[in-house]
Design a protein around this motif. Structure first.
Motif, mmCIF file in Angstrom:
data_model
loop_
_atom_site.group_PDB
_atom_site.id
_atom_site.type_symbol
_atom_site.label_atom_id
_atom_site.label_comp_id
_atom_site.label_asym_id
_atom_site.label_seq_id
_atom_site.Cartn_x
_atom_site.Cartn_y
_atom_site.Cartn_z
ATOM 1 N N ASP A 127 3.820 7.051 5.212
ATOM 2 C CA ASP A 127 2.467 7.566 4.990
ATOM 3 C C ASP A 127 2.506 8.823 4.130
ATOM 4 O O ASP A 127 1.636 9.028 3.276
ATOM 5 N N GLN A 252 -4.016 10.094 9.480
ATOM 6 C CA GLN A 252 -3.994 8.653 9.705
ATOM 7 C C GLN A 252 -3.019 8.035 8.698
ATOM 8 O O GLN A 252 -2.574 8.698 7.760
ATOM 9 N N VAL A 255 -2.264 4.014 2.680
ATOM 10 C CA VAL A 255 -1.808 2.733 2.151
ATOM 11 C C VAL A 255 -1.932 2.727 0.638
ATOM 12 O O VAL A 255 -2.969 3.125 0.088
ATOM 13 N N LEU A 267 -6.320 4.649 5.779
ATOM 14 C CA LEU A 267 -6.477 3.367 6.463
ATOM 15 C C LEU A 267 -7.930 3.056 6.783
ATOM 16 O O LEU A 267 -8.355 1.893 6.691
ATOM 17 N N ALA A 271 -9.924 -0.725 6.493
ATOM 18 C CA ALA A 271 -9.882 -1.400 7.799
ATOM 19 C C ALA A 271 -10.637 -2.720 7.718
ATOM 20 O O ALA A 271 -11.710 -2.808 7.118
ATOM 21 N N VAL A 378 3.052 -0.233 2.827
ATOM 22 C CA VAL A 378 2.756 0.382 4.119
ATOM 23 C C VAL A 378 4.048 0.676 4.867
ATOM 24 O O VAL A 378 5.131 0.256 4.479
ATOM 25 N N LEU A 382 2.842 0.188 10.641
ATOM 26 C CA LEU A 382 1.503 -0.316 10.338
ATOM 27 C C LEU A 382 1.549 -1.808 10.025
ATOM 28 O O LEU A 382 0.655 -2.567 10.431
#
Length: 390
Positions: A127, A252, A255, A267, A271, A378, A382
């Motif tokens: 991330d 969070q 991506v 993210l 979603a 990712v 995840l």
């Protein structure tokens, strides 16, 4: 390159060649096998170390073989070792360096990335890798890393070496000329002692040494372990830009979305996007990525999404086999590939059809992993959650 090197002896202490781009079993035609055999024989004849098809990805091997704070050149854009200053060059430049011991490199400006604080729960180094271009674009309005050397400075607890490698490796996706991580010399020495030296011993035992090249490399690395040292930037060093990141601000997962590694989104903005294919592998992955994916998917009889697994090296593959990780994933329906680049390179095995692909690999350019694939870069964690939830 062969023509340049054939007339000379090597002038460098280590010349390494692998077959990681063409390892897939289904593509080993007689012509491919013969060409690779000829390459192995040639590399050995000039005093180099040659890895065979199935041995794994050269970057992952090189990560364990380099002497800290030296200069490394390689014929691939992901020649980005964390503890030395490494530059990707064309085959002619690599041949010149190997044959003469020197090469001409124009050293560009540096961009400093300062990493403070600690990760929040559920946030990973991958991330962070994605967050770096996301924040840089917001602050500077452009890719400030292009053509520069990325210098990473950690303030706080040292990262694991595989995490350091992920960050320097991803400098290729930032279009940086090179990268260097100011890792604690004690942390580097501990990694060399626990991982690099045992790996070199296994290579020697399996017959990979050539006139004592690997034995000499082990001796030099043992000297580093006994006397760890570190290259540091001058106190008054000037940088083209400075990017400071408090790891706690990454609230969070982030991506890298199709079709470029710089198309990064948090993210919550994507979603609900269906996950239709998963790949865990490439030189951006270490043992703990496979372990995390296996752990999170544990308890599922069959993975609801097609998943391919490819360990970066055969030694990592053996460690994963001993830990029963590969067997567990196979039992859940994952396809375990031979060690190598596999789907990340996309020149042999391909994702078929129009699918959203979640992967721990390096790049997501249109058409790279599959003609109709939309690729999301990712973390393994995840990816595992997305695979379970579809």
């Amino acid at each position: 390159m062969r023509g340049t090197l054939a007339a000379m002896n090597l002038a460098v202490p280590l010349f390494l060649q692998s077959q990681c781009h063409n390892a897939a079993l289904g593509f080993r035609t007689p012509a491919v096998v013969a060409a690779n055999r000829a390459l192995v024989d040639f590399v050995k004849s000039i005093g180099g170390i040659a890895l065979n098809m199935g041995d794994g990805i050269i970057h992952s091997w090189l990560n364990e073989l380099v002497v800290p704070d030296t200069v490394v050149v390689g014929g691939d854009s992901h020649t980005r070792v964390p503890t030395a200053l490494s530059f990707p060059l064309g085959s002619g430049g690599v041949a010149e360096a190997a044959a003469t011991g020197v090469t001409e490199i124009t050293v560009p400006d540096s961009v400093l990335v300062v990493l403070k604080g600690n990760f929040r729960r559920g946030v990973t180094v991958r991330d962070l890798v994605n967050y770096i271009p996301y924040k840089a674009k917001k602050l500077f309005g452009k890719n400030v890393f292009e053509g520069a050397i990325m210098e990473f400075r950690r303030i706080g607890e040292p990262f694991d070496m595989i995490d350091v490698f992920e960050m320097t490796n991803a400098s290729a996706e930032r279009s940086a000329a090179a990268a260097y991580f100011e890792q604690s010399p004690e942390a580097v020495a501990a990694h060399i002692e626990s991982r690099s030296l045992p790996m070199i011993e296994k290579l020697i035992e399996s017959g990979c040494d050539n006139n004592g090249v690997l034995a000499d490399r082990a001796r030099v690395l043992r000297d580093y372990v006994e006397n760890p040292r570190k290259a540091r930037a001058d106190g008054d060093a000037a940088y083209a830009a400075v990017l400071e990141i408090d790891l706690g601000e990454i609230d969070q997962p982030y991506v890298a979305c199709p079709h470029t590694p710089d198309n990064v989104k948090p993210l919550d903005e994507i979603a609900g996007t269906p996950a239709q294919f998963g790949f865990v592998g490439s030189c951006m992955s270490g043992e703990k990525d496979f372990a995390a994916f296996e752990r999170i998917t544990r308890g599922v009889e069959k993975l609801p999404v097609e998943v391919w697994i490819a360990a970066p090296t055969r030694l990592i593959e053996r460690d994963l086999e001993r830990a029963q990780i590969l067997r567990a994933l196979e039992n859940r329906g994952a396809r375990v590939e031979i060690s190598g680049c596999s789907l990340c390179m996309g020149n042999q095995e391909r994702v078929k059809g129009e699918k959203n692909v979640l992967t721990t690999s390096t790049r997501n350019f249109k058409g790279r992993m599959g003609d109709e694939a939309s690729v999301y870069l990712v973390s393994a964690q995840l990816e595992a959650v997305a695979v379970l939830n579809g």
